[in-house]
Design a protein around this motif. Structure first.
Motif, PDB file in Angstrom:
ATOM      1  N   ARG A 111       9.857   7.833   8.621  1.00  0.00           N
ATOM      2  CA  ARG A 111       9.811   9.120   9.377  1.00  0.00           C
ATOM      3  C   ARG A 111       8.369   9.421   9.710  1.00  0.00           C
ATOM      4  NH1 ARG A 111      13.207  14.533   7.680  1.00  0.00           N
ATOM      5  NH2 ARG A 111      11.572  14.494   6.045  1.00  0.00           N
ATOM      6  N   THR A 112       8.043   9.394  11.028  1.00  0.00           N
ATOM      7  CA  THR A 112       6.593   9.737  11.442  1.00  0.00           C
ATOM      8  C   THR A 112       6.747  10.112  12.967  1.00  0.00           C
ATOM      9  OG1 THR A 112       4.650   8.526  11.826  1.00  0.00           O
ATOM     10  CG2 THR A 112       6.264   7.098  11.863  1.00  0.00           C
ATOM     11  N   ALA A 113       5.706  10.827  13.252  1.00  0.00           N
ATOM     12  CA  ALA A 113       5.306  11.126  14.807  1.00  0.00           C
ATOM     13  C   ALA A 113       5.035   9.705  15.292  1.00  0.00           C
ATOM     14  CB  ALA A 113       4.465  12.274  15.188  1.00  0.00           C
ATOM     15  N   GLN A 114       4.626   8.635  14.654  1.00  0.00           N
ATOM     16  CA  GLN A 114       4.625   7.513  15.438  1.00  0.00           C
ATOM     17  C   GLN A 114       5.720   6.817  16.155  1.00  0.00           C
ATOM     18  OE1 GLN A 114       1.246   6.509  12.327  1.00  0.00           O
ATOM     19  NE2 GLN A 114       1.696   4.789  13.513  1.00  0.00           N
ATOM     20  N   SER A 115       6.935   7.315  15.500  1.00  0.00           N
ATOM     21  CA  SER A 115       8.224   6.688  15.988  1.00  0.00           C
ATOM     22  C   SER A 115       8.730   7.116  17.197  1.00  0.00           C
ATOM     23  CB  SER A 115       9.283   7.332  14.936  1.00  0.00           C
ATOM     24  OG  SER A 115      10.661   6.977  15.419  1.00  0.00           O
ATOM     25  N   PRO A 116       9.396   6.314  17.907  1.00  0.00           N
ATOM     26  CA  PRO A 116       9.813   6.851  19.366  1.00  0.00           C
ATOM     27  C   PRO A 116      10.976   7.718  19.180  1.00  0.00           C
ATOM     28  CG  PRO A 116      10.699   4.522  18.518  1.00  0.00           C
ATOM     29  CD  PRO A 116       9.812   4.762  17.618  1.00  0.00           C
ATOM     30  N   ASP A 117      11.365   7.997  18.266  1.00  0.00           N
ATOM     31  CA  ASP A 117      12.607   9.039  18.022  1.00  0.00           C
ATOM     32  C   ASP A 117      11.923  10.470  17.753  1.00  0.00           C
ATOM     33  OD1 ASP A 117      14.501   7.128  18.673  1.00  0.00           O
ATOM     34  OD2 ASP A 117      14.883   6.786  16.569  1.00  0.00           O
ATOM     35  N   GLY A 168       9.032  12.989  15.362  1.00  0.00           N
ATOM     36  CA  GLY A 168       8.721  12.962  14.124  1.00  0.00           C
ATOM     37  C   GLY A 168       9.732  13.458  12.776  1.00  0.00           C
ATOM     38  N   ASP A 169      10.875  13.870  13.500  1.00  0.00           N
ATOM     39  CA  ASP A 169      11.822  14.828  12.722  1.00  0.00           C
ATOM     40  C   ASP A 169      12.918  13.525  12.234  1.00  0.00           C
ATOM     41  OD1 ASP A 169      10.732  17.013  12.614  1.00  0.00           O
ATOM     42  OD2 ASP A 169      11.663  17.462  14.537  1.00  0.00           O
ATOM     43  N   ALA A 170      13.035  12.314  12.883  1.00  0.00           N
ATOM     44  CA  ALA A 170      14.015  11.501  12.820  1.00  0.00           C
ATOM     45  C   ALA A 170      13.738  10.154  11.813  1.00  0.00           C
ATOM     46  CB  ALA A 170      14.541  10.810  14.040  1.00  0.00           C
ATOM     47  N   TRP A 171      14.560  10.008  10.741  1.00  0.00           N
ATOM     48  CA  TRP A 171      14.566   8.811   9.936  1.00  0.00           C
ATOM     49  C   TRP A 171      14.737   7.443  10.871  1.00  0.00           C
ATOM     50  CZ3 TRP A 171      11.739   8.610   5.595  1.00  0.00           C
ATOM     51  CH2 TRP A 171      11.658   9.840   4.847  1.00  0.00           C
ATOM     52  N   VAL A 172      14.085   6.495  10.683  1.00  0.00           N
ATOM     53  CA  VAL A 172      14.267   5.208  11.548  1.00  0.00           C
ATOM     54  C   VAL A 172      14.641   4.217  10.424  1.00  0.00           C
ATOM     55  CG1 VAL A 172      13.473   3.469  13.213  1.00  0.00           C
ATOM     56  CG2 VAL A 172      13.053   5.851  13.521  1.00  0.00           C
ATOM     57  N   ARG A 173      15.653   3.419  10.588  1.00  0.00           N
ATOM     58  CA  ARG A 173      16.211   2.419   9.723  1.00  0.00           C
ATOM     59  C   ARG A 173      15.483   1.194  10.176  1.00  0.00           C
ATOM     60  NH1 ARG A 173      21.792   1.623   6.578  1.00  0.00           N
ATOM     61  NH2 ARG A 173      20.874   3.471   5.795  1.00  0.00           N
ATOM     62  N   THR A 174      14.726   0.652   9.246  1.00  0.00           N
ATOM     63  CA  THR A 174      14.042  -0.584   9.386  1.00  0.00           C
ATOM     64  C   THR A 174      14.979  -1.975   9.300  1.00  0.00           C
ATOM     65  OG1 THR A 174      12.755  -1.241   7.562  1.00  0.00           O
ATOM     66  CG2 THR A 174      11.883   0.255   9.146  1.00  0.00           C
ATOM     67  N   GLY A 193       0.970  -1.065   0.091  1.00  0.00           N
ATOM     68  CA  GLY A 193      -0.004   0.039  -0.013  1.00  0.00           C
ATOM     69  C   GLY A 193       0.804   1.423   0.154  1.00  0.00           C
ATOM     70  N   ARG A 194       0.234   2.327   0.238  1.00  0.00           N
ATOM     71  CA  ARG A 194       0.884   3.536   0.502  1.00  0.00           C
ATOM     72  C   ARG A 194       1.233   3.960   2.020  1.00  0.00           C
ATOM     73  NH1 ARG A 194      -2.307   7.422  -4.114  1.00  0.00           N
ATOM     74  NH2 ARG A 194      -0.955   6.792  -6.133  1.00  0.00           N
ATOM     75  N   PRO A 195       2.221   4.860   2.122  1.00  0.00           N
ATOM     76  CA  PRO A 195       2.208   5.434   3.674  1.00  0.00           C
ATOM     77  C   PRO A 195       0.965   6.131   4.219  1.00  0.00           C
ATOM     78  CG  PRO A 195       4.202   5.733   2.108  1.00  0.00           C
ATOM     79  CD  PRO A 195       2.960   5.394   1.332  1.00  0.00           C
ATOM     80  N   LEU A 196       0.698   5.851   5.199  1.00  0.00           N
ATOM     81  CA  LEU A 196      -0.437   6.646   5.886  1.00  0.00           C
ATOM     82  C   LEU A 196      -0.187   7.983   6.041  1.00  0.00           C
ATOM     83  CD1 LEU A 196      -1.477   3.776   8.687  1.00  0.00           C
ATOM     84  CD2 LEU A 196      -2.653   4.424   6.447  1.00  0.00           C
ATOM     85  N   PRO A 197      -1.157   8.840   6.299  1.00  0.00           N
ATOM     86  CA  PRO A 197      -1.068  10.212   6.522  1.00  0.00           C
ATOM     87  C   PRO A 197      -0.148  10.479   7.730  1.00  0.00           C
ATOM     88  CG  PRO A 197      -3.375   9.831   6.208  1.00  0.00           C
ATOM     89  CD  PRO A 197      -2.747   8.481   6.394  1.00  0.00           C
ATOM     90  N   GLY A 198       0.922  11.562   7.517  1.00  0.00           N
ATOM     91  CA  GLY A 198       1.673  11.763   8.407  1.00  0.00           C
ATOM     92  C   GLY A 198       2.887  10.805   8.350  1.00  0.00           C
ATOM     93  N   VAL A 199       3.028   9.877   7.325  1.00  0.00           N
ATOM     94  CA  VAL A 199       4.145   9.049   7.390  1.00  0.00           C
ATOM     95  C   VAL A 199       4.982   9.311   6.048  1.00  0.00           C
ATOM     96  CG1 VAL A 199       5.048   6.505   7.238  1.00  0.00           C
ATOM     97  CG2 VAL A 199       2.894   7.293   8.847  1.00  0.00           C
ATOM     98  N   GLU A 200       6.436   9.558   6.161  1.00  0.00           N
ATOM     99  CA  GLU A 200       7.126   9.392   5.196  1.00  0.00           C
ATOM    100  C   GLU A 200       8.115   8.148   5.005  1.00  0.00           C
ATOM    101  OE1 GLU A 200       8.968  13.422   4.385  1.00  0.00           O
ATOM    102  OE2 GLU A 200       8.607  13.686   6.523  1.00  0.00           O
ATOM    103  N   MET A 201       8.426   7.878   3.936  1.00  0.00           N
ATOM    104  CA  MET A 201       9.190   6.571   3.659  1.00  0.00           C
ATOM    105  C   MET A 201      10.135   7.015   2.777  1.00  0.00           C
ATOM    106  SD  MET A 201       6.547   3.392   3.561  1.00  0.00           S
ATOM    107  CE  MET A 201       5.861   3.117   5.031  1.00  0.00           C
TER     108      MET A 201
END
Length: 498
Positions: free
Chosen positions: A355-361, A363-369, A326-334
């Motif tokens: 990058r999302t405000a749902q991240s523990p880091d 909404g400004d940090a890119w998290v590598r999965t 699918g596509r990223p949800l609103p507020g989510v960047e990939m």
């Protein structure tokens, strides 16, 4: 309104006779949930365990356990989930490592001496009866234990962002996830119509999210101990929901059973997450029942889904984008990055970053999965497997190294190896081969399975175990998982299993 405030509102204002949770054909009303919630709050307050207290919950799919979760969240405390599916020794070790001042569990769980000993070794045990009543089970709360202000939930996960660890979901993460998913109360009404079906374990993010988001929206829930075909079908017939959630293994079970279409006629969409859903399986379900299967992609670290199919997207794009998450949800960047950290072009496979405000880091940090993925020119994300070794068995994550260690506990095993075998129903299953210790009588597969049951959860036990003279090796002397899978397939073919 945040999740904590909303749950507090429901527990204080919902009519006592309003139906809340159906369990095994009986309803728990909001009055019963309120009674359990207030009882827990009183016990914790009396013990000096106030806001920010980490409250361990050996979380089963039962309404009284859900009432405990609601109480902990509504009173500003932190839910620490503990997995009841694991063997008692592992559960006890998890509790001991967690340093919890209080643990709530069912009587059957606390009847195990090792579990009760771990609970009372650092804190207070509370026995939670099937009627929602609570009573002390021994121990004294550790009043100087670590607190978790601003943390809604702490749960153990093997995760997509690293090795197994206990992670914390902050209040803002959970609230952002609720907002981005579109879950919201009906304006001007405390409760609303509609029923949500919860079939996955509450101790995992998918099950807990389904339950809490449904209650947050004011909907009634049908809570199953686990997915079982006939109880689930009867629930759909009885309540006629337009939407339901199923993991791929459950989709396959419904299709294999050839459930009559009229029994599921209310369904228009089925959301599907936890692991990859083959597009041919989704298409087969749609042809059989007329319900579109909407895949989701997420992780515990992000408090739920971060990408998904919607009904409008499915109608427009499915024929050309089948297989996408699918596509990223609103507020989510990939974005997708190469090994050197540079951003990949559309269509190129690399490591997925989010990058999302749902991240523990934040909404400004890119998290590598740990996922390999590509993004196409239309913004759809395609998952191409994992950069780590986790095996996803019907939505449950299995760490091969943990299974290997369990096999090597047997005194007659010199070395073991574990690999992921594709499975039409579960996605993948762990399979293993063992090399006997020289001078020992080789163990049987049945002996090894029984030994594994002592230390592994049911979903971690290998589906097939081979005993071989020598494990297959690569030129560098590493075990060859490719050749191991070939041996397993050959054995299954010889037994007539494939």
């Amino acid at each position: 309104m945040g999740a904590r405030s909303r749950l507090a509102e429901l527990l204080s204002k919902a009519p006592v006779d309003a139906r809340a949770v159906e369990f095994e054909d009986s309803w728990w009303h909001w009055g019963a949930l309120r009674s359990t919630a207030r009882g827990l709050d009183a016990l914790l307050t009396e013990a000096g365990l106030g806001e920010g207290t980490r409250v361990g919950v050996v979380l089963e799919n039962r309404p009284e356990h859900l009432a405990v979760v609601c109480s902990v969240l509504a009173t500003g405390r932190c839910v620490v989930t503990l997995n009841p599916l694991q063997p008692p020794e592992r559960l006890a070790a998890d509790i001991a490592r967690s340093g919890l001042p209080v643990v709530v569990a069912s009587p059957g769980t606390l009847d195990d001496e090792s579990v009760l000993g771990a609970v009372t070794g650092t804190g207070l045990g509370l026995r939670l009866g099937p009627d929602g009543g609570l009573e002390p089970a021994g121990g004294t709360p550790l009043l100087d234990a670590e607190t978790a202000m601003g943390v809604s939930i702490e749960m153990l996960t093997s995760g997509t962002t690293g090795p197994p660890k206990r992670i914390r979901l902050l209040d803002r993460q959970f609230d952002t996830a609720l907002e981005s998913s579109g879950q919201s109360p009906k304006k001007g009404a405390l409760l609303r119509s509609g029923v949500g079906l919860v079939t996955t374990p509450l101790v995992h993010i998918g099950g807990l999210w389904s339950a809490l988001s449904g209650l947050y929206a004011g909907r009634r829930l049908v809570l199953l101990r686990r997915f079982a075909l006939e109880p689930w079908v009867r629930a759909v017939e009885r309540h006629r929901p337009p939407a339901a959630g199923l993991v791929p293994a459950a989709l396959r079970t419904v299709l294999d059973a050839a459930v009559p279409r009229e029994r599921l006629s209310s369904l228009r969409v089925v959301t599907c997450g936890t692991t990859y859903c083959p597009p041919e399986l989704a298409d087969a379900f749609f042809r059989a029942y007329g319900a579109r299967v909407l895949m989701t992609y997420g992780a515990t670290e992000f408090a739920g889904a971060v990408a998904a199919w919607t009904l409008p997207l499915h109608k427009r794009w499915w024929d050309t984008k089948a297989g996408s998450a699918g596509r990223p949800l609103p507020g989510v960047e990939m974005r997708v990055v190469a090994d050197d950290g540079t951003e990949a072009a559309p269509g190129e496979v690399g490591r997925l970053e989010i990058r999302t405000a749902q991240s523990p880091d934040g909404g400004d940090a890119w998290v590598r999965t740990s996922d390999l993925a590509r993004l196409d020119e239309d913004g759809f994300v395609w998952i191409h497997g994992r950069a780590d070794d986790a095996i996803i068995r019907g939505g449950f994550k299995v760490q091969p190294d943990q299974v290997r260690r369990a096999l090597e506990r047997h005194p007659a095993v010199h070395e073991a190896a574990v690999a992921a075998l594709p499975d039409a129903r579960l996605g993948h299953v762990p399979v293993a081969a063992v090399e006997p210790r020289p001078g020992c009588t080789p163990p049987t597969a049945q002996e090894l399975t029984m030994s594994c049951r002592e230390v592994l959860a049911p979903y971690e036990i290998p589906a097939h175990i081979l005993v071989v003279d020598a494990l297959p090796r690569t030129p560098s002397s590493k075990v060859s998982r490719v050749e191991l899978l070939d041996l397993v397939r050959a054995s299954l073919a010889a037994d007539g299993a494939v």
